[in-house]
Design a protein around this motif. Structure first.
Motif, PDB file in Angstrom:
ATOM      1  N   GLY A 115       0.799  -1.224   0.000  1.00 44.50           N
ATOM      2  CA  GLY A 115       0.000   0.000   0.000  1.00 44.50           C
ATOM      3  C   GLY A 115       0.823   1.261   0.000  1.00 44.50           C
ATOM      4  N   TRP A 149      -0.560  -1.591  -7.807  1.00 39.76           N
ATOM      5  CA  TRP A 149      -1.940  -1.123  -7.989  1.00 39.76           C
ATOM      6  C   TRP A 149      -1.965   0.323  -8.459  1.00 39.76           C
ATOM      7  CZ3 TRP A 149      -5.976  -4.451  -7.582  1.00 39.76           C
ATOM      8  CH2 TRP A 149      -5.728  -5.662  -6.938  1.00 39.76           C
ATOM      9  N   ILE A 151      -4.084   3.487  -8.373  1.00 40.00           N
ATOM     10  CA  ILE A 151      -5.135   4.043  -7.521  1.00 40.00           C
ATOM     11  C   ILE A 151      -5.577   5.376  -8.105  1.00 40.00           C
ATOM     12  CG2 ILE A 151      -5.765   4.757  -5.183  1.00 40.00           C
ATOM     13  CD1 ILE A 151      -4.966   1.811  -5.370  1.00 40.00           C
ATOM     14  N   LEU A 197     -10.988   4.756   1.042  1.00 43.57           N
ATOM     15  CA  LEU A 197      -9.668   4.165   0.850  1.00 43.57           C
ATOM     16  C   LEU A 197      -9.491   2.928   1.720  1.00 43.57           C
ATOM     17  CD1 LEU A 197      -7.480   7.398   0.678  1.00 43.57           C
ATOM     18  CD2 LEU A 197      -7.957   5.814  -1.202  1.00 43.57           C
ATOM     19  N   GLU A 198     -10.056   2.962   2.917  1.00 37.88           N
ATOM     20  CA  GLU A 198      -9.961   1.805   3.805  1.00 37.88           C
ATOM     21  C   GLU A 198     -10.649   0.580   3.199  1.00 37.88           C
ATOM     22  OE1 GLU A 198      -9.594   5.499   6.319  1.00 37.88           O
ATOM     23  OE2 GLU A 198     -10.898   4.814   4.682  1.00 37.88           O
ATOM     24  N   ALA A 201      -8.576  -0.657   0.248  1.00 38.85           N
ATOM     25  CA  ALA A 201      -7.407  -1.406   0.712  1.00 38.85           C
ATOM     26  C   ALA A 201      -7.778  -2.839   1.068  1.00 38.85           C
ATOM     27  CB  ALA A 201      -6.781  -0.706   1.918  1.00 38.85           C
ATOM     28  N   LYS A 202      -8.910  -3.002   1.717  1.00 40.01           N
ATOM     29  CA  LYS A 202      -9.358  -4.342   2.094  1.00 40.01           C
ATOM     30  C   LYS A 202      -9.655  -5.176   0.859  1.00 40.01           C
ATOM     31  CE  LYS A 202     -12.775  -6.757   4.949  1.00 40.01           C
ATOM     32  NZ  LYS A 202     -13.930  -6.592   5.870  1.00 40.01           N
ATOM     33  N   VAL A 206      -4.173  -4.700   0.545  1.00 38.53           N
ATOM     34  CA  VAL A 206      -3.014  -3.928   0.991  1.00 38.53           C
ATOM     35  C   VAL A 206      -3.317  -3.295   2.341  1.00 38.53           C
ATOM     36  CG1 VAL A 206      -2.399  -3.430  -1.413  1.00 38.53           C
ATOM     37  CG2 VAL A 206      -3.665  -1.722  -0.097  1.00 38.53           C
ATOM     38  N   SER A 207      -2.300  -2.737   2.973  1.00 40.57           N
ATOM     39  CA  SER A 207      -2.473  -2.086   4.266  1.00 40.57           C
ATOM     40  C   SER A 207      -3.312  -0.816   4.127  1.00 40.57           C
ATOM     41  CB  SER A 207      -1.109  -1.733   4.867  1.00 40.57           C
ATOM     42  OG  SER A 207      -1.227  -0.803   5.914  1.00 40.57           O
ATOM     43  N   ALA A 208      -4.423  -0.755   4.856  1.00 38.11           N
ATOM     44  CA  ALA A 208      -5.268   0.440   4.806  1.00 38.11           C
ATOM     45  C   ALA A 208      -4.516   1.648   5.351  1.00 38.11           C
ATOM     46  CB  ALA A 208      -6.551   0.199   5.604  1.00 38.11           C
ATOM     47  N   ASN A 210      -1.295   2.239   5.298  1.00 37.81           N
ATOM     48  CA  ASN A 210      -0.310   2.704   4.321  1.00 37.81           C
ATOM     49  C   ASN A 210      -0.960   3.376   3.125  1.00 37.81           C
ATOM     50  OD1 ASN A 210       1.744   1.684   5.893  1.00 37.81           O
ATOM     51  ND2 ASN A 210       2.022  -0.181   4.681  1.00 37.81           N
ATOM     52  N   LEU A 211      -2.084   2.837   2.655  1.00 35.21           N
ATOM     53  CA  LEU A 211      -2.748   3.428   1.499  1.00 35.21           C
ATOM     54  C   LEU A 211      -3.283   4.814   1.836  1.00 35.21           C
ATOM     55  CD1 LEU A 211      -3.754   3.224  -1.402  1.00 35.21           C
ATOM     56  CD2 LEU A 211      -5.810   2.075  -0.554  1.00 35.21           C
TER      57      LEU A 211
END
Length: 338
Positions: A115, A149, A151, A197-198, A201-202, A206-208, A210-211
């Motif tokens: 992320g 990814w 985004i 974004l959370e 990420a899920k 990836v890490s929410a 970090n994203l």
């Protein structure tokens, strides 16, 4: 299709070809010219020679490394095996070939499997983008950016097709057409959508934390007028159209929306072509391990391309034409072997 070369007294005197499931031997009068393309669709060759992993391809699925193996069977010297023309792209449902993804809107970033943003997404030449993601992490023993990814936000989604370009096997041979409003790709899962974004990420794994931090840092920097992480330009600095179809002075960096929805596309290295293969001389003769010509064996085109990492657009086309003539002329001048 040719499957094997036949040699006698150190020279190529024929080829074995497959015909309706049966092998037939074809006698060579003067020479064999290998014009089989590269190894983009040969998993074993990619594992052996390509830097990175999970390579996809944009070109002909028939490029399965046949010429490479035939040249090796004659003791050919190899060159440029870690050189490729390789943008980033994505898989398409129902297609053998992938599709290059060149983002058309400025409000986007790339993040890795953690992320985290990892590169200037605009400046690398499209032909060399695999070199941005094929960095091996010696701590985790992995390639953190394969896949990565793309985004982007809702204004980028609504602007029109999020990808540019009209070439590749999936488009020109398999008939794929990217939808004008991106709805088809959203429905088939090529594009992933989430309201936050959370949540995004899920969905993409990836890490929410970090994203969210990556987008916040990007937005803060671009609003302040400078990408402090990787120095991606705010506006297109070039005087002509480049790999992202933006005119000079057009914005190539913009903050992402403060609120959702947000979108993601999974990106892989997607080979236009491999440059590596048998080394050839100025007449197109294939060289052996001691840099001597292998009698009656020639190569032209993508197989053993003269270009290394500095490949520029359309140069492979020119090479096919030039070395097709050079190899053809030299082969035609050979004396019949029997």
């Amino acid at each position: 299709p040719a499957v094997q070369l036949i040699q006698k007294d150190g020279q190529v005197v024929g080829a074995v070809a497959s015909n309706n499931g049966k092998n037939i031997n074809i006698k060579v009068n003067k020479a064999v010219i290998l014009t089989t393309g590269g190894y983009e669709f040969d998993p074993e060759s990619l594992r052996t020679y390509a830097q990175g992993e999970n390579y996809h391809a944009l070109g002909n699925p028939g490029n399965t490394g046949d010429g490479l193996r035939m040249a090796q069977s004659m003791g050919a010297r190899l060159w440029h095996m870690t050189a490729y023309s390789c943008p980033l792209g994505t898989e398409l449902p129902g297609c053998k070939a992938a599709l290059q993804v060149a983002m058309m809107a400025p409000s986007f970033i790339w993040v890795d499997k953690n992320g985290k943003r990892f590169a200037d997404e605009f400046s690398p030449d499209g032909h060399t983008r695999c070199y941005v993601v094929n960095r091996f992490d010696p701590i985790s023993h992995s390639y953190p950016s394969i896949p990565c990814w793309l985004i982007f936000d809702d204004k980028a989604f609504k602007r029109g097709p999020v990808v540019g370009g009209s070439s590749g096997y999936s488009i020109n041979r398999e008939g794929y057409k990217w939808s004008r409003d991106n709805s088809q790709e959203l429905a088939t899962g090529v594009i992933t959508k989430a309201e936050s974004l959370e949540e995004l990420a899920k969905k993409i794994g990836v890490s929410a934390e970090n994203l969210v931090a990556a987008v916040q840092k990007w937005n803060t920097d671009i609003k302040a007028g400078k990408d402090t992480q990787f120095n991606r330009p705010i506006q297109n600095p070039h005087k002509k159209v480049v790999h992202i179809e933006q005119k000079a002075g057009a914005a190539v960096s913009a903050p992402l929306d403060e609120t959702g929805p947000y979108y993601a596309i999974k990106l892989y290295p997607t080979l236009l072509n491999t440059q590596g293969g048998p080394k050839k001389n100025v007449n197109g003769q294939v060289m052996d391990v001691n840099n001597n010509p292998i009698p009656r064996l020639y190569a032209a085109g993508e197989l053993g391309s003269m270009w290394g990492n500095i490949y520029q657009g359309a140069c492979n086309n020119a090479e096919c034409i030039v070395f097709g003539r050079l190899a053809g002329r030299a082969a035609a001048a050979e004396k019949p072997w029997s």
